[in-house]
Scaffold this active site. Structure first.
Site, PDB file in Angstrom:
ATOM      1  N   GLY A  83       0.826  -1.211   0.000  1.00 37.18           N
ATOM      2  CA  GLY A  83       0.000   0.000   0.000  1.00 37.18           C
ATOM      3  C   GLY A  83       0.853   1.251   0.000  1.00 37.18           C
ATOM      4  O   GLY A  83       2.085   1.177   0.108  1.00 37.18           O
TER       5      GLY A  83
ATOM      6  N   ASP B 292      -4.274   9.835  15.188  1.00 32.69           N
ATOM      7  CA  ASP B 292      -4.889   9.554  13.885  1.00 32.69           C
ATOM      8  C   ASP B 292      -5.540   8.164  13.897  1.00 32.69           C
ATOM      9  O   ASP B 292      -5.336   7.359  12.986  1.00 32.69           O
ATOM     10  CB  ASP B 292      -3.823   9.647  12.789  1.00 32.69           C
ATOM     11  CG  ASP B 292      -4.429   9.974  11.423  1.00 32.69           C
ATOM     12  OD1 ASP B 292      -5.628  10.327  11.373  1.00 32.69           O
ATOM     13  OD2 ASP B 292      -3.705   9.866  10.416  1.00 32.69           O
TER      14      ASP B 292
ATOM     15  N   GLY C 107       3.596   9.897   1.864  1.00 39.56           N
ATOM     16  CA  GLY C 107       4.990  10.081   1.418  1.00 39.56           C
ATOM     17  C   GLY C 107       5.775   8.786   1.299  1.00 39.56           C
ATOM     18  O   GLY C 107       6.963   8.807   0.994  1.00 39.56           O
ATOM     19  N   GLY C 108       5.152   7.656   1.520  1.00 40.95           N
ATOM     20  CA  GLY C 108       5.922   6.418   1.473  1.00 40.95           C
ATOM     21  C   GLY C 108       5.146   5.256   0.895  1.00 40.95           C
ATOM     22  O   GLY C 108       3.953   5.365   0.606  1.00 40.95           O
TER      23      GLY C 108
ATOM     24  N   LYS D 106       8.198  -0.296   5.424  1.00 42.62           N
ATOM     25  CA  LYS D 106       7.662   1.028   5.070  1.00 42.62           C
ATOM     26  C   LYS D 106       8.834   1.908   4.656  1.00 42.62           C
ATOM     27  O   LYS D 106       9.763   2.125   5.442  1.00 42.62           O
ATOM     28  CB  LYS D 106       6.950   1.601   6.302  1.00 42.62           C
ATOM     29  CG  LYS D 106       6.315   2.939   6.086  1.00 42.62           C
ATOM     30  CD  LYS D 106       5.386   3.230   7.257  1.00 42.62           C
ATOM     31  CE  LYS D 106       4.665   4.533   7.075  1.00 42.62           C
ATOM     32  NZ  LYS D 106       3.593   4.692   8.065  1.00 42.62           N
TER      33      LYS D 106
ATOM     34  N   GLY E  97       1.242   5.209   1.652  1.00 40.47           N
ATOM     35  CA  GLY E  97       0.798   6.085   2.746  1.00 40.47           C
ATOM     36  C   GLY E  97       1.339   7.474   2.524  1.00 40.47           C
ATOM     37  O   GLY E  97       1.712   7.840   1.396  1.00 40.47           O
TER      38      GLY E  97
ATOM     39  N   VAL F 199       4.606   0.904   1.304  1.00 42.08           N
ATOM     40  CA  VAL F 199       4.826  -0.247   2.186  1.00 42.08           C
ATOM     41  C   VAL F 199       4.917  -1.497   1.312  1.00 42.08           C
ATOM     42  O   VAL F 199       4.042  -1.741   0.466  1.00 42.08           O
ATOM     43  CB  VAL F 199       3.697  -0.376   3.232  1.00 42.08           C
ATOM     44  CG1 VAL F 199       3.953  -1.546   4.168  1.00 42.08           C
ATOM     45  CG2 VAL F 199       3.554   0.919   4.035  1.00 42.08           C
TER      46      VAL F 199
END
Ligand code: AMP
Length: 314
Positions: A51, A167, A55-56, A73, A53, A58
């Protein structure tokens, strides 16, 4: 998703050793196992992307020597400096939060010569609660009680270490086929240094932010953030029950202004008639608009909705 049923099947107890087994124990303590060697990029073989996220990306990866599978990640050096700082902070928070079965495990982190920041995470094979909701549809109350209990235990562990997640939402809660639910994505979390330290308000996903995050002065300026995680949990449970984000109509496109209006000035979304009194009360305790009236994690852990025996229902 019958989380409760699966967990019951997995609740196996190890047999106690027979007295004759004890005689076979070595006379001297076995030498302590060497600490596991730190994992580096060259140890890992990339399998595929899990997936994307903030700025990155995984990846599912496999350790070349041990064959252990992890989620890696990676925050690219091309990302802005604050995203990379966030990744370093996330690794630090995960190190501090280690040892809780309801927080995703971290097996280390490294920075590559090119500047990429990589965090080696426990692999959660069913993905996020958001993807489970999309694949299997809304959750029933027994499954939600199980999710609530596990997330509360994770939050209890974090809050006792002065860590605020900031979050909590379905896409940041991971699940595996043992039906374990774990809190993940600490990119915007905060470690509190002083008890009543104010928390920056505009971090995290706006849709899941509690009313006091938009207006910290509404609580006499003493907003300290822990109650925001409880709001996120309440909204998450409501979303998993209804099948859509509760502050918007099904299919409605979110826009910042209408979300802020709904969260700060609108009615807290209500549950349909079919919901039990215990579930209704639990969600109400989480979604008190005034953070001072919201129940704490410790109080919620005593609420009948999560205290009921998941098997007998008593
Ligand atoms: P994140 O950058 O933490 O928001 O993660 C992006 C996506 O990667 C998530 O929405 C998940 O689908 C997936 N993912 C993140 N961490 C893991 C993990 N430990 N195990 C399996 N999938 C993960």
């Amino acid at each position: 998703m019958a989380l409760v049923r699966h967990r019951r099947q997995l609740n196996l107890r190890l047999p106690l050793p027979e007295p004759s087994d004890l005689l076979l124990l070595p006379p001297f303590p076995a030498p302590a196992a060497a600490p596991p060697a730190a994992i580096s990029a060259s140890d890992l073989e990339t399998l595929h992307v899990l997936g994307h996220g903030n700025g990155g990306t995984v990846y599912k990866v496999r350790h070349r020597r041990t064959s252990a599978v992890y989620a890696l990640k990676v925050v690219r050096s091309g990302s802005d400096a604050s995203t990379r700082r966030g990744a370093r902070r996330e690794a630090e928070v995960l190190r501090r939060a280690a040892g809780c079965p309801h927080v995703v495990g971290c097996h280390g982190s490294f920075e590559e010569a090119c500047g990429d920041v990589a965090i080696v995470l426990e692999y959660m094979d069913l993905g996020t609660l958001e993807s489970v909701l999309r694949s299997y549809g809304p959750f029933g109350e027994p499954d939600l009680a199980d999710v609530a209990r596990q997330v509360l235990n994770g939050l209890d562990h974090l809050h006792s270490r002065k860590i605020i997640h900031r979050d909590i939402k379905p896409s940041n809660l991971l699940v595996n086929s043992k039906m374990e639910v774990k809190i993940a994505d600490f990119g915007v979390s905060k470690i509190m240094c002083r008890t009543l330290e104010a928390c920056d308000s505009y971090v995290g996903t706006c849709a899941y932010m509690s009313p006091e995050r938009f207006d910290p002065d509404s609580n006499g300026g003493s907003y300290n953030g822990y109650a925001g995680d409880v709001w996120g949990l309440g909204l998450t449970l409501l979303e998993l029950y209804l099948g859509y984000f509760p502050f918007l109509d099904p299919g409605q496109r979110p826009d910042w202004a209408s979300l802020v209006c709904a969260i700060c000035f609108g009615e807290v979304p209500s549950l349909p008639e079919r919901a039990s009194g215990e579930f209704r009360s639990f969600v109400e305790c989480c979604l008190q608009k005034e953070s001072g009236k919201r129940w704490t994690v410790a109080q919620l852990l005593t609420h009948p909705f999560v205290c009921k025996d998941p098997i007998s229902g008593a």
